[in-house]
Design a protein around this motif. Structure first.
Motif, mmCIF file in Angstrom:
data_model
loop_
_atom_site.group_PDB
_atom_site.id
_atom_site.type_symbol
_atom_site.label_atom_id
_atom_site.label_comp_id
_atom_site.label_asym_id
_atom_site.label_seq_id
_atom_site.Cartn_x
_atom_site.Cartn_y
_atom_site.Cartn_z
ATOM 1 N N UNK A 88 0.853 -1.181 0.000
ATOM 2 C CA UNK A 88 0.000 0.000 0.000
ATOM 3 C C UNK A 88 0.889 1.231 0.000
ATOM 4 N N UNK A 89 0.339 2.315 -0.476
ATOM 5 C CA UNK A 89 1.073 3.572 -0.381
ATOM 6 C C UNK A 89 0.151 4.676 0.092
ATOM 7 N N UNK A 90 0.764 5.583 0.818
ATOM 8 C CA UNK A 90 0.100 6.815 1.227
ATOM 9 C C UNK A 90 0.595 7.919 0.307
ATOM 10 N N UNK A 113 4.453 7.539 1.521
ATOM 11 C CA UNK A 113 5.126 6.400 2.134
ATOM 12 C C UNK A 113 4.673 5.132 1.418
ATOM 13 N N UNK A 114 5.615 4.199 1.256
ATOM 14 C CA UNK A 114 5.325 2.906 0.626
ATOM 15 C C UNK A 114 5.517 1.806 1.652
ATOM 16 N N UNK A 115 4.605 0.849 1.627
ATOM 17 C CA UNK A 115 4.647 -0.230 2.614
ATOM 18 C C UNK A 115 4.408 -1.555 1.903
ATOM 19 N N UNK A 116 5.239 -2.559 2.197
ATOM 20 C CA UNK A 116 5.041 -3.892 1.615
ATOM 21 C C UNK A 116 3.995 -4.657 2.419
ATOM 22 N N UNK A 117 3.280 -5.540 1.751
ATOM 23 C CA UNK A 117 2.368 -6.437 2.447
ATOM 24 C C UNK A 117 3.159 -7.489 3.218
ATOM 25 N N UNK A 118 2.462 -8.373 3.933
ATOM 26 C CA UNK A 118 3.139 -9.332 4.816
ATOM 27 C C UNK A 118 3.751 -10.536 4.106
ATOM 28 N N UNK A 119 3.391 -10.758 2.836
ATOM 29 C CA UNK A 119 3.727 -12.026 2.198
ATOM 30 C C UNK A 119 5.063 -12.040 1.459
ATOM 31 N N UNK A 120 5.381 -10.957 0.801
ATOM 32 C CA UNK A 120 6.510 -10.962 -0.139
ATOM 33 C C UNK A 120 7.074 -9.546 -0.228
ATOM 34 N N UNK A 121 8.310 -9.444 -0.730
ATOM 35 C CA UNK A 121 8.875 -8.094 -0.900
ATOM 36 C C UNK A 121 8.102 -7.302 -1.953
ATOM 37 N N UNK A 122 8.115 -6.010 -1.804
ATOM 38 C CA UNK A 122 7.543 -5.080 -2.778
ATOM 39 C C UNK A 122 8.712 -4.395 -3.475
ATOM 40 N N UNK A 123 8.766 -4.484 -4.816
ATOM 41 C CA UNK A 123 9.857 -3.853 -5.558
ATOM 42 C C UNK A 123 9.307 -2.828 -6.528
ATOM 43 N N UNK A 149 -7.070 12.420 9.489
ATOM 44 C CA UNK A 149 -7.711 11.524 8.507
ATOM 45 C C UNK A 149 -7.570 10.099 9.047
ATOM 46 N N UNK A 150 -8.690 9.438 9.318
ATOM 47 C CA UNK A 150 -8.619 8.103 9.939
ATOM 48 C C UNK A 150 -7.781 7.107 9.136
ATOM 49 N N UNK A 151 -7.875 7.160 7.808
ATOM 50 C CA UNK A 151 -7.128 6.192 6.995
ATOM 51 C C UNK A 151 -5.626 6.439 7.098
ATOM 52 N N UNK A 152 -5.250 7.707 7.266
ATOM 53 C CA UNK A 152 -3.828 8.028 7.430
ATOM 54 C C UNK A 152 -3.373 7.616 8.827
ATOM 55 N N UNK A 153 -4.188 7.903 9.821
ATOM 56 C CA UNK A 153 -3.865 7.529 11.209
ATOM 57 C C UNK A 153 -3.620 6.024 11.290
ATOM 58 N N UNK A 154 -4.479 5.245 10.628
ATOM 59 C CA UNK A 154 -4.322 3.782 10.665
ATOM 60 C C UNK A 154 -3.053 3.363 9.941
ATOM 61 N N UNK A 155 -2.760 4.017 8.843
ATOM 62 C CA UNK A 155 -1.605 3.645 8.023
ATOM 63 C C UNK A 155 -0.281 3.890 8.753
ATOM 64 N N UNK A 156 -0.203 4.975 9.508
ATOM 65 C CA UNK A 156 1.065 5.328 10.160
ATOM 66 C C UNK A 156 1.101 4.937 11.635
ATOM 67 N N UNK A 157 0.054 4.254 12.103
ATOM 68 C CA UNK A 157 -0.141 4.028 13.551
ATOM 69 C C UNK A 157 1.072 3.441 14.267
ATOM 70 N N UNK A 158 1.704 2.427 13.649
ATOM 71 C CA UNK A 158 2.721 1.682 14.401
ATOM 72 C C UNK A 158 4.121 2.271 14.260
ATOM 73 N N UNK A 159 4.296 3.399 13.559
ATOM 74 C CA UNK A 159 5.657 3.909 13.366
ATOM 75 C C UNK A 159 6.021 5.041 14.286
ATOM 76 N N UNK A 160 5.044 5.771 14.758
ATOM 77 C CA UNK A 160 5.339 6.956 15.560
ATOM 78 C C UNK A 160 4.539 6.863 16.845
ATOM 79 N N UNK A 161 5.122 7.392 17.927
ATOM 80 C CA UNK A 161 4.387 7.416 19.198
ATOM 81 C C UNK A 161 3.463 8.630 19.199
#
Ligand code: MN
Length: 161
Positions: A88-90, A113-123, A149-161
């Protein structure tokens, strides 16, 4: 078999093959970013084309499963083409599912920001200006704004305190 570019410097072989795995022969795999405060995970970078006569660079980025690029913005734009994998990307305040052959345009001064899914690398390939401004990282105020924006909050949730 090397060719010479305008500067007389050997530019390397005309054709560089993909090695096993997902890198190219005769192209260094480099650090994603220099030391700094940028947050990212599981990223590698290869600069595929950077001839001094060109005003652009073409880079290949690989994101390991569940890895992510830095959340940043800058004046220069990005042209991104996904080669393999899913993720996914933001871009701005929108989150998109991305997969092979999707083209992503990141406009100037737009958080991304670009994020890979859980299964395989994203290139993906990324074209940028050869001379470009340094990425800006989000301030606390920027993060607060993004999180409205809730969708942004969810996307970045685990990276920043
Ligand atoms: Mn960027």
């Amino acid at each position: 078999m090397a060719i010479e570019n305008d500067s007389g410097r050997a530019a390397g072989p005309v054709v560089r093959r993909r090695k096993s795995g997902r890198t190219w022969e005769h192209v260094d795999v480099t650090r994603y970013k220099e030391e700094g405060s940028a947050v990212f995970r599981g990223m590698s970078r290869q600069v595929l084309f950077a001839d001094p006569a060109l005003q652009a660079e073409l880079r290949y980025f690989e994101v390991q499963p569940d890895g992510f690029s830095t959340l940043e913005r800058h004046v220069h734009a990005h042209a991104v083409l996904v080669l393999h994998g899913h993720g996914r990307c933001l871009v701005g305040t929108e989150v998109f599912d991305i997969g092979p052959h999707d083209l992503v345009s990141v406009p100037a001064l737009t958080w991304h920001q670009f994020r890979a899914g859980p299964e395989e690398p994203l290139g993906f390939l990324c074209m940028v200006n050869a001379r470009r401004d340094r990425p800006q990282l989000p301030s606390r105020e920027d993060l607060e704004e993004l999180r409205r924006q809730p969708q942004v909050a969810a996307f970045i949730a685990h990276q920043f305190q």
